[in-house]
Design an enzyme around this catalytic site. Structure first.
Site, PDB file in Angstrom:
ATOM      1  N   GLU A 211      40.782  36.638  41.323  1.00  0.00           N
ATOM      2  CA  GLU A 211      40.664  38.094  41.428  1.00  0.00           C
ATOM      3  C   GLU A 211      39.446  38.609  40.663  1.00  0.00           C
ATOM      4  O   GLU A 211      38.659  39.401  41.176  1.00  0.00           O
ATOM      5  CB  GLU A 211      41.917  38.798  40.869  1.00  0.00           C
TER       6      GLU A 211
ATOM      7  N   ASN B 297      35.990  40.277  42.171  1.00  0.00           N
ATOM      8  CA  ASN B 297      35.546  41.610  41.769  1.00  0.00           C
ATOM      9  C   ASN B 297      34.071  41.595  41.364  1.00  0.00           C
ATOM     10  O   ASN B 297      33.305  42.474  41.752  1.00  0.00           O
ATOM     11  CB  ASN B 297      36.373  42.118  40.579  1.00  0.00           C
TER      12      ASN B 297
ATOM     13  N   ARG C   2      39.705  45.532  51.197  1.00  0.00           N
ATOM     14  CA  ARG C   2      40.183  45.175  49.860  1.00  0.00           C
ATOM     15  C   ARG C   2      41.470  45.953  49.635  1.00  0.00           C
ATOM     16  O   ARG C   2      41.561  47.126  49.984  1.00  0.00           O
ATOM     17  CB  ARG C   2      39.153  45.545  48.772  1.00  0.00           C
TER      18      ARG C   2
END
Lengths: 186, 112
Positions: free
Chosen positions: A50, A54, A108
């Site tokens: 994650e 990002n 997303r």
């Protein structure tokens, strides 16, 4: 190693999504020395994935940059720092809200930080516009050895210097091999 | 990923064979959308059998396909989801809108 930590490793790689699998497997392999459960290892892999995503998607906006991963072990706790020199987050609090995303067009889901927070014990985010973002995560690894002292003692071997050498158990090794095979095969 | 289309039932079945992150989700999305466009199936089934890793990229990918299929008037189903994946789908609310059959429920075997 500066003495403060029992062990430390650093990674730097180009901000390409194809490196996500590399980053999470490398961190998992490093953490394996704490003898985590399969679930703990999966939690860490997901959180790393994650944070790295990002940095690549939001921090660098798909432009080329470098993502850094620093992983430290202190006793039974692993600390993972994932940073970029990208554009930074304007409102960290809002970014961390479940289902909030600045990129709905990329499909997303806005669940990245929520997943990091629920899979790790602690998540801190520092960000400065134009300078980048740093995500700091901590997780305490349950010491299976506390419960299975007898079993563990058979896994420990004494070398000539009298130092304890701990061997990675078979299942962890199989898992790492499978991960590495997956990456190479992908 | 393996994609099968069954003419008789107008069902498109996607068997996911890789770990799902932003990188692989993009690939699956592109391939699947073109197949959906070609066949306009009555039903699309995502088979997650054997998939042990998925991050939040999977949520967006699944929801996006769900919207597309529903817009075209089709049904959408997810099968063979393990506990970990189920937890991620539950957290994001996906399980409230999409029919998910987990590994513990009846085995969903699709014979080719």
């Amino acid at each position: 190693m500066n003495g403060l930590y029992d062990n430390e490793m650093k990674l730097e790689f180009t901000s390409k999504t194809s490196n996500e699998a590399f980053a999470r497997v490398a961190v998992a392999a490093f953490v394996s020395q704490l003898d985590p459960t399969i679930d703990e290892l999966s939690d860490i892999k997901t959180a790393v994935s994650e944070a790295v995503t990002n940095s690549i998607i939001h921090g660098y906006n798909d432009e080329e940059g470098t993502v850094k991963v620093v992983c430290k072990i202190f006793l039974d706790t692993v600390q993972i720092e994932i940073s970029d020199n990208g554009k930074g987050i304007e409102d960290v609090e809002m970014a961390m809200r479940p289902l909030y995303t600045s990129k709905p067009d990329l499909e997303r889901s806005g669940m990245g930080f929520t997943i990091m927070e629920s899979f790790m014990d602690e998540v801190k985010v520092e960000s400065a516009i134009g300078f980048g973002t740093k995500v700091l995560m901590k997780k305490k690894i349950s010491q299976k050895s506390d419960e299975l002292t007898e079993e563990r003692s058979s896994e420990e071997h004494i070398n000539n210097e009298g130092e304890n050498l701990k061997y990675i158990d078979d299942t962890t090794e199989e898992k790492i091999k499978k991960d590495i095979k997956n990456i190479l095969g992908a | 990923m393996i994609i099968d289309y069954k003419k008789e039932t107008k069902t498109l079945i996607l068997r996911v064979t890789e770990e799902i992150d932003q990188h692989t989700a993009d690939r699956i999305r592109r391939k699947l959308d073109s197949e959906i466009e070609i066949y306009t199936p009555k039903k699309v089934v995502f088979d997650f059998n054997g998939i042990e890793f998925m991050d939040s990229s999977g949520i967006g990918m699944v929801l996006g396909r769900y919207k597309l299929v529903r817009m075209l008037g089709g049904e959408f189903e997810i099968i063979n989801v393990n506990k970990r994946l189920k937890r991620i789908f539950d957290m994001s609310g996906v399980s409230r809108i999409i029919n998910i059959k987990d590994e513990e429920s009846e085995k969903n075997e699709w014979v080719i």
